[in-house]
Write an enzyme that holds these catalytic residues in place. Sequence first.
Site, PDB file in Angstrom:
ATOM      1  N   CYS A  20       0.845  -1.191   0.000  1.00 57.65           N
ATOM      2  CA  CYS A  20       0.000   0.000   0.000  1.00 57.65           C
ATOM      3  C   CYS A  20       0.882   1.244   0.000  1.00 57.65           C
ATOM      4  CB  CYS A  20      -0.919   0.028   1.208  1.00 57.65           C
ATOM      5  SG  CYS A  20      -1.873   1.563   1.248  1.00 57.65           S
ATOM      6  N   CYS A  26      -0.781   7.521   5.858  1.00 60.13           N
ATOM      7  CA  CYS A  26      -2.181   7.398   6.271  1.00 60.13           C
ATOM      8  C   CYS A  26      -2.305   6.964   7.727  1.00 60.13           C
ATOM      9  CB  CYS A  26      -2.870   6.404   5.338  1.00 60.13           C
ATOM     10  SG  CYS A  26      -4.405   5.750   5.959  1.00 60.13           S
ATOM     11  N   CYS A  29      -4.027   1.668   8.735  1.00 61.07           N
ATOM     12  CA  CYS A  29      -3.840   0.219   8.911  1.00 61.07           C
ATOM     13  C   CYS A  29      -2.601  -0.031   9.759  1.00 61.07           C
ATOM     14  CB  CYS A  29      -3.667  -0.458   7.562  1.00 61.07           C
ATOM     15  SG  CYS A  29      -5.087  -0.279   6.511  1.00 61.07           S
ATOM     16  N   CYS A 103      -8.384   1.999  -1.590  1.00 57.04           N
ATOM     17  CA  CYS A 103      -7.871   1.620  -0.279  1.00 57.04           C
ATOM     18  C   CYS A 103      -8.237   0.161  -0.034  1.00 57.04           C
ATOM     19  CB  CYS A 103      -8.519   2.540   0.761  1.00 57.04           C
ATOM     20  SG  CYS A 103      -8.488   1.903   2.424  1.00 57.04           S
ATOM     21  N   TYR A 256     -27.621   2.613  23.871  1.00 54.80           N
ATOM     22  CA  TYR A 256     -26.716   3.095  22.821  1.00 54.80           C
ATOM     23  C   TYR A 256     -27.103   2.359  21.535  1.00 54.80           C
ATOM     24  CZ  TYR A 256     -24.048   4.173  27.081  1.00 54.80           C
ATOM     25  OH  TYR A 256     -23.646   4.591  28.328  1.00 54.80           O
ATOM     26  N   GLU A 277     -31.023   6.111  22.672  1.00 58.24           N
ATOM     27  CA  GLU A 277     -29.930   6.586  21.811  1.00 58.24           C
ATOM     28  C   GLU A 277     -29.920   8.119  21.822  1.00 58.24           C
ATOM     29  OE1 GLU A 277     -27.426   5.524  19.528  1.00 58.24           O
ATOM     30  OE2 GLU A 277     -27.301   7.667  19.105  1.00 58.24           O
ATOM     31  N   ASP A 325     -23.986  -1.015  24.113  1.00 52.77           N
ATOM     32  CA  ASP A 325     -22.983  -0.931  23.042  1.00 52.77           C
ATOM     33  C   ASP A 325     -22.497   0.521  22.945  1.00 52.77           C
ATOM     34  OD1 ASP A 325     -21.479  -1.288  20.774  1.00 52.77           O
ATOM     35  OD2 ASP A 325     -23.166  -1.636  19.420  1.00 52.77           O
ATOM     36  N   CYS A 352     -16.240  -1.471  21.404  1.00 54.69           N
ATOM     37  CA  CYS A 352     -15.195  -1.327  20.385  1.00 54.69           C
ATOM     38  C   CYS A 352     -13.900  -0.862  21.041  1.00 54.69           C
ATOM     39  CB  CYS A 352     -15.653  -0.369  19.286  1.00 54.69           C
ATOM     40  SG  CYS A 352     -16.176   1.218  19.926  1.00 54.69           S
TER      41      CYS A 352
HETATM   42  N1  SAH Z   1     -25.760  -0.505  18.849  1.00 54.94           N
HETATM   43  C1  SAH Z   1     -25.650   0.269  17.643  1.00 54.94           C
HETATM   44  C2  SAH Z   1     -24.793   1.549  17.798  1.00 54.94           C
HETATM   45  C3  SAH Z   1     -23.494   1.406  18.518  1.00 54.94           C
HETATM   46  S1  SAH Z   1     -22.402   2.786  18.354  1.00 54.94           S
HETATM   47  C4  SAH Z   1     -25.154  -0.575  16.502  1.00 54.94           C
HETATM   48  O1  SAH Z   1     -24.691  -1.691  16.690  1.00 54.94           O
HETATM   49  O2  SAH Z   1     -25.231  -0.129  15.347  1.00 54.94           O
HETATM   50  C5  SAH Z   1     -22.704   3.711  19.774  1.00 54.94           C
HETATM   51  C6  SAH Z   1     -23.954   4.541  19.722  1.00 54.94           C
HETATM   52  O3  SAH Z   1     -24.051   5.231  20.968  1.00 54.94           O
HETATM   53  C7  SAH Z   1     -23.994   5.620  18.640  1.00 54.94           C
HETATM   54  O4  SAH Z   1     -25.184   5.469  17.894  1.00 54.94           O
HETATM   55  C8  SAH Z   1     -24.012   6.948  19.416  1.00 54.94           C
HETATM   56  O5  SAH Z   1     -24.787   7.952  18.805  1.00 54.94           O
HETATM   57  C9  SAH Z   1     -24.620   6.507  20.733  1.00 54.94           C
HETATM   58  N2  SAH Z   1     -24.307   7.330  21.925  1.00 54.94           N
HETATM   59  C10 SAH Z   1     -23.150   7.968  22.218  1.00 54.94           C
HETATM   60  N3  SAH Z   1     -23.217   8.520  23.432  1.00 54.94           N
HETATM   61  C11 SAH Z   1     -24.448   8.233  23.939  1.00 54.94           C
HETATM   62  C12 SAH Z   1     -25.114   8.522  25.167  1.00 54.94           C
HETATM   63  N4  SAH Z   1     -24.515   9.231  26.104  1.00 54.94           N
HETATM   64  N5  SAH Z   1     -26.354   8.045  25.333  1.00 54.94           N
HETATM   65  C13 SAH Z   1     -26.969   7.304  24.376  1.00 54.94           C
HETATM   66  N6  SAH Z   1     -26.387   7.001  23.202  1.00 54.94           N
HETATM   67  C14 SAH Z   1     -25.155   7.450  22.972  1.00 54.94           C
END
Ligand code: SAH
Length: 403
Positions: A20, A26, A29, A103, A256, A277, A325, A352
């Site tokens: 690459c 960049c 990666c 990419c 979330y 959310e 999440d 993540c």
């Molecule tokens: N579960 C979903 C999104 C995960 S990403 C999926 O799998 O697609 C994390 C998410 O948390 C994002 O959509 C972001 O907007 C949200 N987020 C971030 N801070 C937050 C908060 N304080 N309260 C509620 N949601 C939140």
Amino acid sequence: MKQNNKDSKKIKKVGLGNGCPHYKKCGGCQLQNMTYDEQLSFKQAKTIRLLGRFCHIEEIIGMRQPEHYRNKVQAAFGMTRGGKIISGVYQSSSHNIVCVDNCRLEDRKADRIIVTIRKMLGDFKMLPYNEDRKTGFLRHVLVKRGFATGEIMVVLVTSTPVFKNKNAFISKLLEEHPEITTIVQNINNANTSLVLGESEKVLYGKGYITDILCGCKFKISAKSFYQINPVQTEKLYNTAIEYADLKGDETVIDAYCGIGTIGMVAAKNAGSVVGVELNKDAVKDAIVNAKLNEMKNIYFYNDDAGKFMVEMAKAGEKADVVFMDPPRAGSDINFLSSVVRLAPKKIVYISCNPETQARDLAYLVKNGYQCKKIQPVDMFPHTAHVETVVLLSQRRPDTHIVS
Ligand code: SAH
């Protein structure tokens, strides 16, 4: 053996960047000087280092074809000192653009569309935005592609709403790429490193795309979060659902929740689901998604997850299973302490960022929960990121008495 080691060192050195040309500049990666197997071992070891003290770590789920997996591609536009229009990614920790035509991680079609737009700018005498002088028109192009549906959305992020030669530009772009299903103009006139601005105009098509994941249909708009690696997302969600082991009558929280993906998959096998959310566009999409899938047992709230949970706990509500999440920063004490008060039997924590997850798990473990299973998933091959799904269950009062 010695000879082999020497050779492999040599190969690794020469292979740095694995072909690459953008590797050094960049920085996207971080692991591409490793083979894919080495990358998986690296991520397994990282997960064990950060989460191994909580329980056994399952073997990481890798990708069969770990390239061109990104179905959301974003390119910044700019100009070199010599007046050449460039588009690509920001050099790590800077605002210098590294010009990228294709990419290894990105969807090939999305890359081709971005290159076409870059060429068209010259023909249409349109200027890319200049951050220092605050002049020019096109700031970024964002392409999202529905993996199962093939639908493609192109978002042109511009510094002003005035789009000269708009119709001719759109016609030409569609002539070059008839596979595009919708084009949106997003106006971002703020002095910000955020890509998207508030206001939006649909220039062509529906203004959103749909995709199918785990048998559910999802509407995805320009601004709402949607996982970027659909192949691995299905594996991630399937693991989360398997961990929840729903029987059909549970009260479930999807915290979330983004556009409601996990909650919607869970709702097929639960009594009721509540999603929360912060992003209002994502919640709007989530509500449409519930209708699209004819789900009548799922409700969404646009709120901070921590605040929402505090209110639920105060109201004396109960939940059987909580999916959470959060973004990279992890959760917060409001949320975690309220989860403990709501006392679900199971928590499925998707993350993540295992570093913030470790911090949050430590809190939950101190407050009545036990980690049962941990599954790492490789959502972002060639980068150092690793995604993890953790199953926690409520410790029965007698189980922490060690005899
Ligand atoms: N579960 C979903 C999104 C995960 S990403 C999926 O799998 O697609 C994390 C998410 O948390 C994002 O959509 C972001 O907007 C949200 N987020 C971030 N801070 C937050 C908060 N304080 N309260 C509620 N949601 C939140």
